[in-house]
Enzyme design. Structure first.
Site, mmCIF file in Angstrom:
data_model
loop_
_atom_site.group_PDB
_atom_site.id
_atom_site.type_symbol
_atom_site.label_atom_id
_atom_site.label_comp_id
_atom_site.label_asym_id
_atom_site.label_seq_id
_atom_site.Cartn_x
_atom_site.Cartn_y
_atom_site.Cartn_z
ATOM 1 N N GLY A 1 79.558 0.305 35.432
ATOM 2 C CA GLY A 1 79.060 0.616 34.091
ATOM 3 C C GLY A 1 79.669 -0.354 33.093
ATOM 4 O O GLY A 1 79.008 -1.220 32.535
ATOM 5 N N ARG A 2 80.989 -0.227 32.936
ATOM 6 C CA ARG A 2 81.708 -1.011 31.925
ATOM 7 C C ARG A 2 81.495 -2.508 32.087
ATOM 8 O O ARG A 2 81.267 -3.220 31.119
ATOM 9 C CB ARG A 2 83.198 -0.693 32.033
ATOM 10 C CG ARG A 2 84.057 -1.309 30.948
ATOM 11 C CD ARG A 2 85.538 -1.100 31.254
ATOM 12 N NE ARG A 2 85.862 0.280 31.515
ATOM 13 C CZ ARG A 2 86.269 1.157 30.597
ATOM 14 N NH1 ARG A 2 86.412 0.765 29.354
ATOM 15 N NH2 ARG A 2 86.533 2.407 30.934
ATOM 16 N N GLY B 1 84.004 0.953 38.250
ATOM 17 C CA GLY B 1 85.400 0.879 37.842
ATOM 18 C C GLY B 1 85.984 -0.496 37.635
ATOM 19 O O GLY B 1 87.110 -0.624 37.135
ATOM 20 N N CYS C 1 89.085 10.959 7.665
ATOM 21 C CA CYS C 1 90.314 11.604 7.184
ATOM 22 C C CYS C 1 91.247 11.987 8.325
ATOM 23 O O CYS C 1 91.518 13.167 8.550
ATOM 24 C CB CYS C 1 89.943 12.827 6.365
ATOM 25 S SG CYS C 1 88.796 12.399 5.062
ATOM 26 N N GLU D 1 78.412 1.351 41.564
ATOM 27 C CA GLU D 1 78.043 1.999 40.297
ATOM 28 C C GLU D 1 78.801 1.402 39.119
ATOM 29 O O GLU D 1 79.537 2.105 38.429
ATOM 30 C CB GLU D 1 78.372 3.502 40.369
ATOM 31 C CG GLU D 1 77.736 4.257 41.516
ATOM 32 C CD GLU D 1 78.329 5.667 41.677
ATOM 33 O OE1 GLU D 1 79.416 5.941 41.130
ATOM 34 O OE2 GLU D 1 77.700 6.475 42.353
#
Ligand code: PLP
Length: 421
Positions: free
Chosen positions: A277-278, A239, A346, A275
């Site tokens: 990730g980002r 996080g 679109c 943990e």
């Protein structure tokens, strides 16, 4: 910090000109930097130096096997949220004992595959899931190591779609019920309770919510130990946020995050798992796209790119900002002008930025979306029958295609027409 810098007027990925990759593979594409991935992993590893720990990369952020192997060779474990991710991590060479399995809806089949293949622990999110894991483990004659994810009811102060630690969110068990749920787990024959898990959200730009959550975990550890549970492992989730703009944001550093972990939990003598990730993948990747047209509208100019919301959905889904830079460095005197930067899909939602100040650009120019390495390629789709865009990994002066662009035949042949038609 990353390894995407201008040199002699051209944007480079490490020692490779981004324009050379575009010439080789076409646009749009994702490109990742090995040095940046490794540096970010190492920042976390060093931040926890002196404590028994494992950095489990949350592979949902960017799950290409080349990225997984790069990190695994540096010592990382993996956090997976589906059996698909589990199998992908194994295929990339990650041993089962370095994989933790998170997620609120693990099925019996997913649990079976992970138990048979080997798993470090399941992070359990509910009592029904606990019973399911116990039953599958018993049927296999195994005992499943588990932590239980507690919901500490803290406000992560992040985007509503990625906040997970408030009592109204679907994640974990209420911390107030932990004693009862741990007692239930201890009574189930197929489980071995090894610790506590917590994950309060993503893109946190302040350490205070982590501190509030970890202090609650520290209290809970002592309480559960007093109740007879052998709490020896704390999984603290991911996080930590990244800067999405170069100018004004300064999210906390992994070193300070590590110091916070040691300060709030260090006295407990537990093995620590995190943990992220980002923060590992986010600034290690660009999405590179080409201007198809410059279109003059009412009081605004549109840059119409060949990349679209199906390739990078974060702006449409999370109102996310990405810095967008030209691949040819603007001349010092170039007068910036506002553009609405859009893709060809679109939907009005297919807008990357409005009124973004950019140097003058023309059809054929290349632009790079910065900070696109996490939750970019993994969330892409083939909406509008646009092929999934390729992924490229750079390492020094080498680059390799790590996921090729599918051909239109491959895409079209995936459909099956029933016999009655
Ligand atoms: C998404 C997720 C992570 C990673 O979050 P980042 O913000 O990418 O660091 C870690 N753990 C769990 C359980 C998650 O769901």
């Amino acid at each position: 910090m990353d390894h995407f810098l201008y040199r002699d007027g051209a944007l480079y990925a490490e020692d490779v000109p981004v324009a050379d990759i575009a010439a080789a593979v076409g646009t749009p594409f994702y490109v990742y930097s090995t040095a940046t991935l490794l540096r970010h992993y190492q920042l976390f590893d060093e931040a926890l130096e002196g404590t028994d720990h494992l950095v489990c990369y949350a592979m949902k952020a960017a799950s290409n096997q080349a990225i997984l192997r790069t990190l695994a060779q540096a010592g990382a474990g993996m956090d997976v949220v589906s059996v698909g991710e589990y199998l992908r991590a194994r295929a990339a060479g990650v041993p089962g004992e370095k994989i933790v399995f998170s997620g609120v809806g693990k099925t019996a089949e997913e649990i079976r595959v992970a138990l048979e293949g080997g798993i470090r622990q399941f992070n359990v999110e509910s009592e029904p899931e606990m019973e399911a894991i116990s039953a599958v483990a018993q049927a296999l004659g195994k005992v499943a190591p588990i932590t239980i994810r507690v919901n500490p009811d803290v406000d992560a102060k992040t985007h509503a779609k990625i906040a997970t630690g408030k009592s109204e969110n679907k994640f974990g068990i209420p911390i107030a019920r932990a004693s009862a749920v741990y007692a239930h787990a201890a009574a189930l024959p197929g489980l071995e309770v090894v610790g506590i898990d917590v994950h309060i959200g993503s893109q946190l730009t302040d350490l205070a919510p982590f501190e509030a959550a970890y202090l609650k975990v520290a209290d809970l550890t002592e309480k559960l130990r007093a109740e007879g549970h052998d709490i020896r492992r704390l999984d603290l989730g991911g996080g930590l946020g990244i800067p999405y703009t170069r100018s004004n944001e300064a999210p906390p550093l992994p070193l300070d995050y590590g110091a916070l972990i040691k300060r709030t939990l260090g006295h407990l003598g537990c093995e620590i798992e995190i943990e992220p990730g980002r923060l590992i993948a986010g600034n290690a990747g660009l999405m590179v796209s080409k201007v198809i047209y410059v279109k003059s509208g009412e009081g605004r100019d549109f840059l119409i790119l060949d990349g679209a919301m199906n390739d990078l959905i974060r702006p449409a889904m999370y109102d996310a900002h990405h810095d967008i830079v030209p691949v040819v460095e603007p001349e010092p005197g170039a007068e910036p002008q506002p553009y609405d930067i859009v893709g060809p899909v679109c939907e009005t939602g297919d807008t990357f930025a409005k009124g973004r100040m950019m140097p003058p650009l023309a059809a054929g120019d290349l632009v790079a979306f910065r900070s696109a390495g996490a939750y970019g390629a993994v969330m892409s789709s083939e909406y509008n029958t646009r092929p999934l865009i390729p992924e490229i990994l750079v390492n020094g002066d080498q680059f390799a295609v790590i996921r090729a662009r599918p051909s239109f035949d491959e895409i079209i042949n995936r459909d099956t027409i029933p016999s009655w038609l």
